[in-house]
Enzyme design. Structure first.
Site, PDB file in Angstrom:
ATOM      1  N   ARG A 223     -41.377  26.034 -99.999  1.00 56.17           N
ATOM      2  CA  ARG A 223     -42.317  26.820-101.059  1.00 56.17           C
ATOM      3  C   ARG A 223     -43.436  27.345-100.137  1.00 56.17           C
ATOM      4  NH1 ARG A 223     -39.087  26.084-104.101  1.00 56.17           N
ATOM      5  NH2 ARG A 223     -39.196  25.021-106.042  1.00 56.17           N
ATOM      6  N   HIS A 271     -37.007  34.692-102.622  1.00 54.66           N
ATOM      7  CA  HIS A 271     -36.766  33.259-103.073  1.00 54.66           C
ATOM      8  C   HIS A 271     -35.300  33.153-103.709  1.00 54.66           C
ATOM      9  CE1 HIS A 271     -38.872  29.588-104.857  1.00 54.66           C
ATOM     10  NE2 HIS A 271     -37.537  29.015-104.740  1.00 54.66           N
TER      11      HIS A 271
HETATM   12  P1  NAP Z   1     -35.965  15.862-101.389  1.00 51.12           P
HETATM   13  O1  NAP Z   1     -34.360  15.296-101.337  1.00 51.12           O
HETATM   14  O2  NAP Z   1     -36.830  15.009-102.556  1.00 51.12           O
HETATM   15  O3  NAP Z   1     -36.472  15.567 -99.981  1.00 51.12           O
HETATM   16  C1  NAP Z   1     -37.786  15.899 -99.494  1.00 51.12           C
HETATM   17  C2  NAP Z   1     -38.140  15.345 -97.982  1.00 51.12           C
HETATM   18  O4  NAP Z   1     -39.258  15.561 -97.578  1.00 51.12           O
HETATM   19  C3  NAP Z   1     -38.075  13.814 -98.279  1.00 51.12           C
HETATM   20  O5  NAP Z   1     -37.087  13.354 -97.079  1.00 51.12           O
HETATM   21  C4  NAP Z   1     -39.336  13.456 -97.944  1.00 51.12           C
HETATM   22  O6  NAP Z   1     -39.487  12.271 -97.193  1.00 51.12           O
HETATM   23  C5  NAP Z   1     -39.975  14.509 -97.084  1.00 51.12           C
HETATM   24  N1  NAP Z   1     -41.383  14.284 -97.279  1.00 51.12           N
HETATM   25  C6  NAP Z   1     -42.235  14.629 -98.634  1.00 51.12           C
HETATM   26  N2  NAP Z   1     -43.428  14.733 -98.328  1.00 51.12           N
HETATM   27  C7  NAP Z   1     -43.587  14.483 -96.803  1.00 51.12           C
HETATM   28  C8  NAP Z   1     -44.712  14.924 -96.281  1.00 51.12           C
HETATM   29  N3  NAP Z   1     -45.975  14.905 -96.653  1.00 51.12           N
HETATM   30  N4  NAP Z   1     -44.549  14.768 -94.985  1.00 51.12           N
HETATM   31  C9  NAP Z   1     -43.293  14.648 -94.345  1.00 51.12           C
HETATM   32  N5  NAP Z   1     -42.206  14.636 -94.906  1.00 51.12           N
HETATM   33  C10 NAP Z   1     -42.472  14.691 -96.442  1.00 51.12           C
HETATM   34  O7  NAP Z   1     -36.079  17.425-101.625  1.00 51.12           O
HETATM   35  P2  NAP Z   1     -34.643  18.442-101.321  1.00 51.12           P
HETATM   36  O8  NAP Z   1     -33.713  18.429-102.427  1.00 51.12           O
HETATM   37  O9  NAP Z   1     -34.357  18.319 -99.970  1.00 51.12           O
HETATM   38  O10 NAP Z   1     -35.557  19.945-101.320  1.00 51.12           O
HETATM   39  C11 NAP Z   1     -36.655  20.141-100.735  1.00 51.12           C
HETATM   40  C12 NAP Z   1     -37.546  21.163-101.181  1.00 51.12           C
HETATM   41  O11 NAP Z   1     -36.741  22.618-101.155  1.00 51.12           O
HETATM   42  C13 NAP Z   1     -37.734  21.386-102.684  1.00 51.12           C
HETATM   43  O12 NAP Z   1     -38.714  20.550-103.028  1.00 51.12           O
HETATM   44  C14 NAP Z   1     -37.881  22.907-103.114  1.00 51.12           C
HETATM   45  O13 NAP Z   1     -39.347  23.193-102.963  1.00 51.12           O
HETATM   46  C15 NAP Z   1     -37.400  23.463-101.935  1.00 51.12           C
HETATM   47  N6  NAP Z   1     -36.208  24.572-102.360  1.00 51.12           N
HETATM   48  C16 NAP Z   1     -36.181  25.636-102.150  1.00 51.12           C
HETATM   49  C17 NAP Z   1     -35.149  26.648-102.390  1.00 51.12           C
HETATM   50  C18 NAP Z   1     -34.994  27.951-102.358  1.00 51.12           C
HETATM   51  O14 NAP Z   1     -34.214  28.867-102.813  1.00 51.12           O
HETATM   52  N7  NAP Z   1     -35.986  28.511-101.424  1.00 51.12           N
HETATM   53  C19 NAP Z   1     -34.062  25.907-103.462  1.00 51.12           C
HETATM   54  C20 NAP Z   1     -34.089  24.618-103.554  1.00 51.12           C
HETATM   55  C21 NAP Z   1     -35.040  23.742-103.168  1.00 51.12           C
HETATM   56  P3  NAP Z   1     -39.399  10.738 -97.636  1.00 51.12           P
HETATM   57  O15 NAP Z   1     -38.045  10.449 -97.254  1.00 51.12           O
HETATM   58  O16 NAP Z   1     -40.309   9.653 -97.193  1.00 51.12           O
HETATM   59  O17 NAP Z   1     -39.443  10.615 -99.055  1.00 51.12           O
HETATM   60  C1  GLV Z   2     -35.493  26.834-105.823  1.00 54.15           C
HETATM   61  O1  GLV Z   2     -36.461  27.117-105.468  1.00 54.15           O
HETATM   62  C2  GLV Z   2     -35.420  25.313-106.557  1.00 54.15           C
HETATM   63  O2  GLV Z   2     -36.520  24.424-106.459  1.00 54.15           O
HETATM   64  O3  GLV Z   2     -34.340  25.079-107.136  1.00 54.15           O
END
Ligand code: NAP
Ligand code: GLV
Length: 308
Positions: A223, A271
């Site tokens: 983000r 995005h």
């Molecule tokens: P996820 O499975 O919830 O993983 C988040 C990871 O971040 C976890 O391993 C967590 O650690 C770690 N984390 C959280 N807070 C932290 C902190 N303060 N310091 C260090 N590590 C931290 O999420 P995901 O599915 O991988 O997605 C991640 C993000 O990608 C989403 O939240 C979204 O904002 C973004 N996204 C962007 C797009 C786009 O099109 N640009 C699309 C989809 C998603 P723990 O293992 O300790 O919980």
């Molecule tokens: C896109 O940014 C999502 O969070 O799915």
């Protein structure tokens, strides 16, 4: 019992047709054809407006139509309503493609060659092997791990930083505040895949950018607000940061006169790194509905206290 889908209308039809085929017994409504609102137990939405929530007395689960839930106002959602984010193969594949594309473009100096082409300049640079480049991923969740898994095939040196320690084969792991500086010090390309929470807002600031080796690059696909934009521009202008590839910005959409648009070493996409794909997401939603009805934990359940 019914399910109400209130997100992108064009894709709503694809969701509805999957449900009609795979679960004809379930009443799946696409907004604005919401049916009897008092029967809605499951809401699929990007935003859940308070006036709509007030009309759903039997709502049990809010399914975010995306992977992130930073846009959700948890204070407006009754405490007994569970919030679930989208964890589905289409989102994962899209993110893996986008980050792989960006890492390879940076690794093979594509942006420099495009700039040289614009000048009509035949300017060869050295070709560095992948094994001599370290890619670091912040956030080792579903997406961070999938990205690392794919990058491994190219032979890059890989490292990851996470809140809690995570052991991943072939990835040098770092965790918590104490692990951040040593992690950054070895990253040639830093990929940000952290959720936006109170703890990560502005986390990639001047100090974090200064902790990267001179000439390193940043890919932000998390983000926009995880990165301090002014600090990013300063680090680019000072020549400390080589390039930035930004799929997300703060604010979004980025205003036409924003300095980021015209920075010669910034690449911006609006995005689109990855998006929920109805054909792969609908079976996951169906599985979660079944799990909820059986009283089992759902995939992607949000911990409200952590904010992700
Ligand atoms: P996820 O499975 O919830 O993983 C988040 C990871 O971040 C976890 O391993 C967590 O650690 C770690 N984390 C959280 N807070 C932290 C902190 N303060 N310091 C260090 N590590 C931290 O999420 P995901 O599915 O991988 O997605 C991640 C993000 O990608 C989403 O939240 C979204 O904002 C973004 N996204 C962007 C797009 C786009 O099109 N640009 C699309 C989809 C998603 P723990 O293992 O300790 O919980
Ligand atoms: C896109 O940014 C999502 O969070 O799915």
């Amino acid at each position: 019992m019914s399910i109400l889908y209130r997100a992108d209308a064009a894709r709503g039809a694809a969701w509805a047709s999957h449900f009609a085929e795979a679960a004809p017994d379930l009443a799946f409504h696409v907004w604005p054809d919401a049916g009897d609102l008092s029967k809605v137990e499951y809401l699929v939405a990007w935003q859940a407006p308070p006036d709509l929530l007030a009309q759903l007395p039997n709502l049990k689960v809010l399914f975010s139509s995306g992977a992130g839930v930073d846009h959700v106002d948890f204070s407006a959602i009754p405490g007994h309503v569970q919030v679930v984010r989208m964890v589905e193969p289409g989102i994962v594949d899209g993110m893996v493609e986008y980050v792989t594309m960006s890492v390879l473009a940076l690794h093979r100096d594509l942006f420099d060659y495009l700039a040289a082409q614009a000048e009509g300049a035949w300017r060869e640079g050295p070709v560095r092997p992948a094994a001599a480049r370290t890619i670091g991923v912040m956030g080792l969740g579903v997406l961070g791990q999938a990205v690392l898994g794919r990058l491994a095939a190219f032979g890059f040196r890989l490292r990851g930083w996470n809140r809690s320690p995570k052991a991943i084969d072939g990835v040098e792991g770092f965790a918590g505040t104490a692990g951040l500086a040593p992690f950054l010090a070895g990253c040639d390309i830093l990929v940000c895949l952290l959720p936006l929470t109170a703890a990560t807002r502005g986390l990639v600031d001047a100090q974090v950018l200064a902790g990267l080796p001179r000439g390193a690059s940043l890919i932000n696909v998390a983000r926009g607000a995880v990165v301090d934009t002014e600090a990013l521009l300063d680090a680019l202008d000072a020549g400390h940061l080589g390039r930035a590839v930004l799929d997300v910005t703060e604010p979004e959409p980025l205003p036409p006169d924003h300095r980021l648009w015209r920075h010669p070493r910034v690449a911006i996409t609006p995005h689109i790194a990855s998006m929920t794909q109805p054909q792969t997401a609908a079976p996951v939603l169906l599985e979660n509905l079944r799990r909820h009805q059986r009283g089992e934990p759902m995939l992607g359940l949000i911990d409200r206290a952590r904010g992700y």
